[in-house]
Design a protein around this motif. Structure first.
Motif, short mmCIF file in Angstrom:
data_model
loop_
_atom_site.label_atom_id
_atom_site.label_comp_id
_atom_site.label_asym_id
_atom_site.label_seq_id
_atom_site.Cartn_x
_atom_site.Cartn_y
_atom_site.Cartn_z
N GLY A 31 49.28 46.61 34.03
CA GLY A 31 48.44 45.65 34.74
C GLY A 31 47.46 46.31 35.70
N TYR A 35 43.54 46.17 35.20
CA TYR A 35 42.74 45.58 36.28
C TYR A 35 41.62 46.52 36.70
CZ TYR A 35 41.60 43.31 40.69
OH TYR A 35 40.94 42.67 41.70
N LYS A 39 37.02 43.67 32.99
CA LYS A 39 37.27 42.24 33.07
C LYS A 39 37.60 41.67 31.69
CE LYS A 39 34.16 41.57 36.93
NZ LYS A 39 32.93 40.94 37.41
N GLY A 44 41.45 45.96 28.70
CA GLY A 44 42.62 46.16 29.54
C GLY A 44 43.86 46.47 28.73
N GLY A 106 46.23 42.18 33.53
CA GLY A 106 45.48 42.73 34.66
C GLY A 106 43.98 42.52 34.53
N ALA A 107 43.45 42.75 33.32
CA ALA A 107 42.02 42.54 33.10
C ALA A 107 41.66 41.05 33.21
CB ALA A 107 41.62 43.08 31.74
N ILE A 109 43.24 38.83 35.08
CA ILE A 109 43.29 38.49 36.51
C ILE A 109 42.00 38.96 37.20
CG2 ILE A 109 44.43 39.07 38.69
CD1 ILE A 109 47.08 38.98 37.12
N ARG A 110 41.53 40.16 36.85
CA ARG A 110 40.28 40.64 37.44
C ARG A 110 39.12 39.74 37.07
NH1 ARG A 110 37.56 46.62 37.07
NH2 ARG A 110 35.78 46.12 38.36
N SER A 114 37.21 37.62 40.15
CA SER A 114 35.93 38.19 40.59
C SER A 114 34.89 37.07 40.73
CB SER A 114 35.44 39.23 39.61
OG SER A 114 35.15 38.63 38.37
#
Length: 117
Positions: A31, A35, A39, A44, A106-107, A109-110, A114
């Motif tokens: 993650g 991240y 994005k 990710g 993680g990607a 969530i980013r 953002s």
């Protein structure tokens, strides 16, 4: 591979190798790498599984060194099983599948956190 990707893979790998026995660390390491990378969940996931594969390779090398006595005591076939086969099979979920999922999460969530300004 870009320099940024190598750095993010290294960060995920270091986390995995240092704290491999802690529960949930595989998902967390993937993650973090995902991240930091992008994005895009696909990128990710790619970075997460790359970090996991590098960590698995390092752990298998370490396992081969630790189990070298098995070659002399029980033979080469037993050494290959205890040094490579068994750890590789046990590492599939924790070093490949969970970091892949963690990288995608993680990607994602980013991307969601953002600002789009």
């Amino acid at each position: 591979m870009e320099r940024k990707s190598v750095l993010n893979t290294s960060i995920g790998t270091i986390i995995l190798v240092v704290a491999a026995s802690a529960p949930g660390i595989s998902l967390l390491a993937g993650g973090i790498a995902g991240y930091l990378e992008s994005k895009n969940p696909r990128s990710g996931a790619r970075i997460g599984i790359t970090a996991g594969a590098v960590a698995l390779g390092l752990m298998l090398l370490f396992s081969m060194v630790v189990e070298i006595g098995e070659a002399f005591d029980h033979g080469i076939a037993h050494y290959l099983w205890t040094g490579l086969g068994h750890p590789a099979i046990n590492g599939i979920i924790s070093f490949l599948i969970l970091p892949l999922l963690g990288g995608a999460i993680g990607a994602y969530i980013r991307a969601e956190t953002s600002s789009n300004q």
